[in-house]
Motif scaffolding. Structure first.
Motif, mmCIF file in Angstrom:
data_model
loop_
_atom_site.group_PDB
_atom_site.id
_atom_site.type_symbol
_atom_site.label_atom_id
_atom_site.label_comp_id
_atom_site.label_asym_id
_atom_site.label_seq_id
_atom_site.Cartn_x
_atom_site.Cartn_y
_atom_site.Cartn_z
ATOM 1 N N ALA A 1 0.829 -1.208 0.000
ATOM 2 C CA ALA A 1 0.000 0.000 0.000
ATOM 3 C C ALA A 1 0.863 1.258 0.000
ATOM 4 O O ALA A 1 0.566 2.231 -0.708
ATOM 5 C CB ALA A 1 -0.931 -0.008 1.211
ATOM 6 N N VAL A 2 1.945 1.242 0.778
ATOM 7 C CA VAL A 2 2.852 2.393 0.811
ATOM 8 C C VAL A 2 3.494 2.606 -0.553
ATOM 9 O O VAL A 2 3.601 3.742 -1.042
ATOM 10 C CB VAL A 2 3.933 2.193 1.890
ATOM 11 N N LEU A 3 3.920 1.523 -1.190
ATOM 12 C CA LEU A 3 4.550 1.637 -2.506
ATOM 13 C C LEU A 3 3.574 2.201 -3.537
ATOM 14 O O LEU A 3 3.951 3.015 -4.386
ATOM 15 C CB LEU A 3 5.067 0.268 -2.956
ATOM 16 N N VAL A 4 2.321 1.789 -3.444
ATOM 17 C CA VAL A 4 1.302 2.311 -4.363
ATOM 18 C C VAL A 4 1.055 3.793 -4.096
ATOM 19 O O VAL A 4 0.937 4.598 -5.032
ATOM 20 C CB VAL A 4 -0.006 1.507 -4.228
ATOM 21 N N GLN B 1 4.451 17.212 -9.734
ATOM 22 C CA GLN B 1 4.911 18.570 -9.423
ATOM 23 C C GLN B 1 5.883 18.604 -8.251
ATOM 24 O O GLN B 1 6.680 19.537 -8.135
ATOM 25 C CB GLN B 1 3.721 19.486 -9.116
ATOM 26 N N ILE B 2 5.814 17.634 -7.357
ATOM 27 C CA ILE B 2 6.694 17.667 -6.185
ATOM 28 C C ILE B 2 7.744 16.561 -6.222
ATOM 29 O O ILE B 2 8.457 16.357 -5.236
ATOM 30 C CB ILE B 2 5.884 17.554 -4.876
ATOM 31 N N SER B 3 7.837 15.853 -7.312
ATOM 32 C CA SER B 3 8.803 14.760 -7.410
ATOM 33 C C SER B 3 9.911 15.149 -8.371
ATOM 34 O O SER B 3 9.664 15.362 -9.565
ATOM 35 C CB SER B 3 8.111 13.476 -7.886
ATOM 36 N N THR B 4 11.132 15.260 -7.856
ATOM 37 C CA THR B 4 12.259 15.649 -8.695
ATOM 38 C C THR B 4 12.918 14.454 -9.373
ATOM 39 O O THR B 4 13.818 14.631 -10.183
ATOM 40 C CB THR B 4 13.320 16.388 -7.855
ATOM 41 N N PHE B 5 12.496 13.258 -9.028
ATOM 42 C CA PHE B 5 13.020 12.058 -9.677
ATOM 43 C C PHE B 5 11.838 11.177 -10.067
ATOM 44 O O PHE B 5 10.722 11.368 -9.558
ATOM 45 C CB PHE B 5 13.986 11.304 -8.758
ATOM 46 N N PRO B 6 12.027 10.243 -10.991
ATOM 47 C CA PRO B 6 10.902 9.398 -11.422
ATOM 48 C C PRO B 6 10.201 8.736 -10.243
ATOM 49 O O PRO B 6 10.847 8.187 -9.344
ATOM 50 C CB PRO B 6 11.575 8.359 -12.332
ATOM 51 N N ARG B 7 8.873 8.768 -10.259
ATOM 52 C CA ARG B 7 8.104 8.262 -9.125
ATOM 53 C C ARG B 7 8.257 6.760 -8.927
ATOM 54 O O ARG B 7 7.992 6.252 -7.838
ATOM 55 C CB ARG B 7 6.624 8.616 -9.303
ATOM 56 N N TRP B 8 8.693 6.048 -9.947
ATOM 57 C CA TRP B 8 8.786 4.596 -9.842
ATOM 58 C C TRP B 8 10.067 4.141 -9.145
ATOM 59 O O TRP B 8 10.184 2.957 -8.783
ATOM 60 C CB TRP B 8 8.727 3.964 -11.231
ATOM 61 N N VAL B 9 11.018 5.048 -8.926
ATOM 62 C CA VAL B 9 12.324 4.642 -8.391
ATOM 63 C C VAL B 9 12.191 4.055 -6.986
ATOM 64 O O VAL B 9 12.628 2.922 -6.716
ATOM 65 C CB VAL B 9 13.298 5.836 -8.389
ATOM 66 N N MET B 10 11.602 4.814 -6.070
ATOM 67 C CA MET B 10 11.477 4.342 -4.691
ATOM 68 C C MET B 10 10.591 3.095 -4.587
ATOM 69 O O MET B 10 10.957 2.126 -3.907
ATOM 70 C CB MET B 10 10.953 5.461 -3.795
#
Length: 214
Positions: free
Chosen positions: A17-20, A28-37
């Motif tokens: 759930a956290v990963l989703v 707008q607030i993500s300076t790196f691709p959202r899929w990385v973490m």
């Protein structure tokens, strides 16, 4: 005997759930691709689920270190998103209240679920140590639940399950402090302080500003 503590799948589901939630963070607030973490988190979660898909049966020391690394990654990622949101808020470009509200809600929810898993993992040495059928030496309690302080029929062998730890995280994020369950050890006090600080910044600063923008 209450065997809820031997289940692995609620904690695994919470991590998923956290990963989703992290995938839903606005760009707008993500300076790196959202899929990385989420991708890194999924790689760490995979061996945990592979070894103990539904119940905690195989106890290997390295599994706990993987679990702790995964939880540290989740909290670090959430803190980074909060810092980026605050930076976005002060950049002058924060003119979309819905983006701010969505971001704050996702960060707050992630904060609750991630720390719920943290408390589940560290209390009394972890779920394996709390499970009497594994025969491990149980460490001293990190959290004092109300059920542990009263002598009521049917509660003498009570052992907290994942839902109990999730509730502790929820109340800490809502009240910014302990409520009915008290932290006893330094490590849990530090965890709860970090969680409360993230929740306070998210709700009191970011969400309040977002409402003004709406």
């Amino acid at each position: 005997m209450n065997m809820r503590h031997t289940r692995r799948w609620p904690a695994s589901l919470a991590v998923v759930a956290v990963l989703v939630l992290q995938l839903l963070i606005p760009t707008q607030i993500s300076t790196f691709p959202r899929w990385v973490m989420p991708a890194l988190g999924a790689l760490l979660l995979l061996p945990l689920v592979w070894m103990n898909p539904f119940h905690l049966r195989r106890d290997e020391p390295w599994l706990r270190w993987v679990e702790l690394a995964l939880l540290a990654l989740l909290v670090l990622a959430n803190a980074i998103y909060l810092a980026e949101l605050i930076f976005y808020l002060n950049s002058g470009a924060a003119n979309n209240g819905l983006v701010l509200v969505k971001s704050a809600a996702l960060i707050w929810a992630t904060n609750v679920v991630a720390f719920g898993v943290w408390y589940w993992e560290v209390d009394r040495g972890g779920p394996f140590a709390r499970a009497p059928e594994h025969g491990r030496t149980e460490e001293r309690a990190d959290l004092l639940f109300p059920q542990m302080t009263v002598d009521l029929p049917g509660w003498n062998k009570w052992i907290p399950g994942f839902t109990d730890y999730l509730f502790v995280a929820f109340t800490a994020a809502t009240a910014f402090s302990p409520t009915d369950t008290m932290p006893l050890t330094a490590r849990v006090k530090v965890l709860m302080a970090i969680q409360s600080a993230i929740a306070l910044l998210t709700v009191a600063v970011v969400a309040a500003r977002a409402v003004n923008v709406l």
